[in-house]
Structures are given as C-alpha cells and as structure tokens.
Design a protein around this motif. Structure first.
Motif, PDB file in Angstrom:
ATOM      1  N   TYR A 115       0.835  -1.212   0.000  1.00  0.00           N
ATOM      2  CA  TYR A 115       0.000   0.000   0.000  1.00  0.00           C
ATOM      3  C   TYR A 115       0.866   1.258   0.000  1.00  0.00           C
ATOM      4  N   VAL A 116       1.939   1.228   0.779  1.00  0.00           N
ATOM      5  CA  VAL A 116       2.842   2.381   0.827  1.00  0.00           C
ATOM      6  C   VAL A 116       3.491   2.599  -0.538  1.00  0.00           C
ATOM      7  N   LEU A 117       3.986   1.524  -1.139  1.00  0.00           N
ATOM      8  CA  LEU A 117       4.628   1.623  -2.452  1.00  0.00           C
ATOM      9  C   LEU A 117       3.641   2.103  -3.515  1.00  0.00           C
ATOM     10  N   ALA A 118       2.417   1.584  -3.467  1.00  0.00           N
ATOM     11  CA  ALA A 118       1.401   1.972  -4.445  1.00  0.00           C
ATOM     12  C   ALA A 118       1.006   3.434  -4.286  1.00  0.00           C
ATOM     13  N   THR A 119       0.916   3.896  -3.046  1.00  0.00           N
ATOM     14  CA  THR A 119       0.582   5.298  -2.796  1.00  0.00           C
ATOM     15  C   THR A 119       1.634   6.212  -3.408  1.00  0.00           C
ATOM     16  N   LEU A 120       2.901   5.885  -3.212  1.00  0.00           N
ATOM     17  CA  LEU A 120       3.976   6.678  -3.790  1.00  0.00           C
ATOM     18  C   LEU A 120       3.929   6.636  -5.319  1.00  0.00           C
ATOM     19  N   ALA A 121       3.706   5.455  -5.861  1.00  0.00           N
ATOM     20  CA  ALA A 121       3.664   5.312  -7.317  1.00  0.00           C
ATOM     21  C   ALA A 121       2.537   6.141  -7.921  1.00  0.00           C
ATOM     22  N   LEU A 122       1.340   6.077  -7.333  1.00  0.00           N
ATOM     23  CA  LEU A 122       0.211   6.856  -7.845  1.00  0.00           C
ATOM     24  C   LEU A 122       0.441   8.339  -7.647  1.00  0.00           C
ATOM     25  N   GLY A 123       1.082   8.702  -6.538  1.00  0.00           N
ATOM     26  CA  GLY A 123       1.375  10.110  -6.296  1.00  0.00           C
ATOM     27  C   GLY A 123       2.340  10.681  -7.312  1.00  0.00           C
ATOM     28  N   PHE A 124       3.409   9.950  -7.605  1.00  0.00           N
ATOM     29  CA  PHE A 124       4.375  10.422  -8.594  1.00  0.00           C
ATOM     30  C   PHE A 124       3.768  10.429 -10.002  1.00  0.00           C
ATOM     31  N   ALA A 125       2.914   9.451 -10.288  1.00  0.00           N
ATOM     32  CA  ALA A 125       2.238   9.434 -11.588  1.00  0.00           C
ATOM     33  C   ALA A 125       1.331  10.654 -11.738  1.00  0.00           C
ATOM     34  N   ALA A 126       0.645  11.018 -10.647  1.00  0.00           N
ATOM     35  CA  ALA A 126      -0.216  12.201 -10.685  1.00  0.00           C
ATOM     36  C   ALA A 126       0.601  13.463 -10.897  1.00  0.00           C
ATOM     37  N   ARG A 127       1.792  13.514 -10.326  1.00  0.00           N
ATOM     38  CA  ARG A 127       2.680  14.659 -10.535  1.00  0.00           C
ATOM     39  C   ARG A 127       3.091  14.799 -12.008  1.00  0.00           C
TER      40      ARG A 127
END
Length: 212
Positions: A115-127
């Motif tokens: 979940y932590v890794l996915a949150t970071l991945a989605l956050g960077f993708a949104a950026r």
C-alpha cells in the motif's frame, strides 16, 4: 540537466491556501484520508462471479495516492497504519480479537507494505499528469496494484512455507500462496481499478469546468 515539470495534484486545485492555512488544509486532508481508508477497508460488496466479497480498501489507497500526491499520500497512509498499530480496528480483517502489530505482521503485512509503495507510485504518476486521462490513470493503477501484490505475495509465501503449506490440497507453496492471496481477488481488482480510472479523470474535468 533538464527536469520534468511537476504538475499539481487534485487536492492542490481545490481549497487553495497559503501559510498557516495550508498546514490546516493538509491536516484536515490527512484526517479525512485516514477516515476514508478506515471506512473503505470495512466495506465489502459481494459481486458475482468473484469468489470473495470486494473490499474498497485498495480503491481508497490508490485513489488517495493519486489525489493527494506522493508526500501527503504517504503521510496519510503512515498515519492510518500508526492508528492500526496502536490497536484500533482500522484494517480490512482486523477485529477486537485481531489487531495491532500482531495483525500487521500476519498474512496482511506484505500487502500493507505494498500500500505504501502503491501510494507513492500513484502520487508520482499524478505529478506527471497521468491521472488526468483514463488511459494514463489506468496505467498508473496497474503499476500500483502490482506493487501491492509483489510484497504481499512474497510475505504470504514466506508464512505459508513456514508452516501453513498443505501438500494434501496444493501442489506447491506458491500454488497455495496464489490461491489464497491473488486469484480470488482479480475480478474485484479489475472492477475497482476500472472505477478509479474513471473517477479521478472525471473529477479533473469537473474542476476544469468549475474554473471556466
């Protein structure tokens, strides 16, 4: 050295604030995000032909990652896990009998790391603006979902190999691991990812129309 422009995420385009008000906004978003994670983790919807009820926990994790961005999303996710580590019933299968660090180190432990890794991945993708189109959001969600399953299945496989493997029912440790931790959830994941891929770009369109 050229850098890729960082774009605002969804929560930065609403309730614009500066200074102390910005910190208030961030604190409110973290609290609301934790509440959303708790509520969605406990919602289970039976959907045919899925063999298990669909939990909205993963949907909330991935959506918050995209809407909040990597830093605020990470703070929200860690805050939710801290509440769970303190013994509160905030996870999908936690209860009055199963809670806290003991629960987190069980079969769910690897998925929480994911979940932590996915949150970071989605956050960077949104950026990078991936969340503004259905195709880009779908691609980011697939990456995020894979990042949930990799540590989840590795940890579950370790636990299965440590004493849960039943050779009378399963051909191998990984056969049992996949049967328990992956295949029952694929239909539900496809539905949740489809909803998230439509929701976030749809919210961007609404924000754009509101600003016109």
């Amino acid at each position: 050295m050229a850098t890729i422009a960082s774009k605002p995420v969804l929560t930065e385009t609403v309730w614009e604030a500066e200074g102390a008000a910005l910190w208030v906004k961030r604190a409110v978003l973290v609290v609301l995000g934790i509440a959303a994670l708790v509520i969605c983790a406990k919602i289970k919807v039976p959907v045919w032909p899925s063999p298990v009820a669909i939990s909205l926990g993963t949907f909330a994790v991935l959506t918050i990652g995209a809407a909040y961005g990597p830093r605020l999303g990470l703070v929200t996710m860690l805050g939710w896990m801290l509440v769970g580590a303190l013994g509160f019933d905030v996870f999908q299968n936690s209860s009055a009998e199963k809670y806290g660090l003991t629960y987190m180190m069980g079969a769910t432990g690897g998925y929480l790391v994911g979940y932590v890794l996915a949150t970071l991945a989605l956050g960077f993708a949104a950026r990078r603006g991936w969340d503004r189109s259905v195709g880009g959001m779908a691609a980011a969600l697939l990456v995020g979902n894979a990042l949930i399953y990799v540590p989840g299945l590795l940890w579950l496989g370790y636990l299965v190999a440590g004493g849960l493997f039943d050779p009378a029912k399963y051909a191998s440790v990984w056969d049992q691991t996949l049967t328990w931790g992956l295949t029952p959830f694929l239909i539900g994941d496809a539905i949740k990812l489809g909803l998230a891929a439509l929701l976030v770009p749809g919210l961007w369109k609404l924000v754009g129309k509101a600003r016109v």
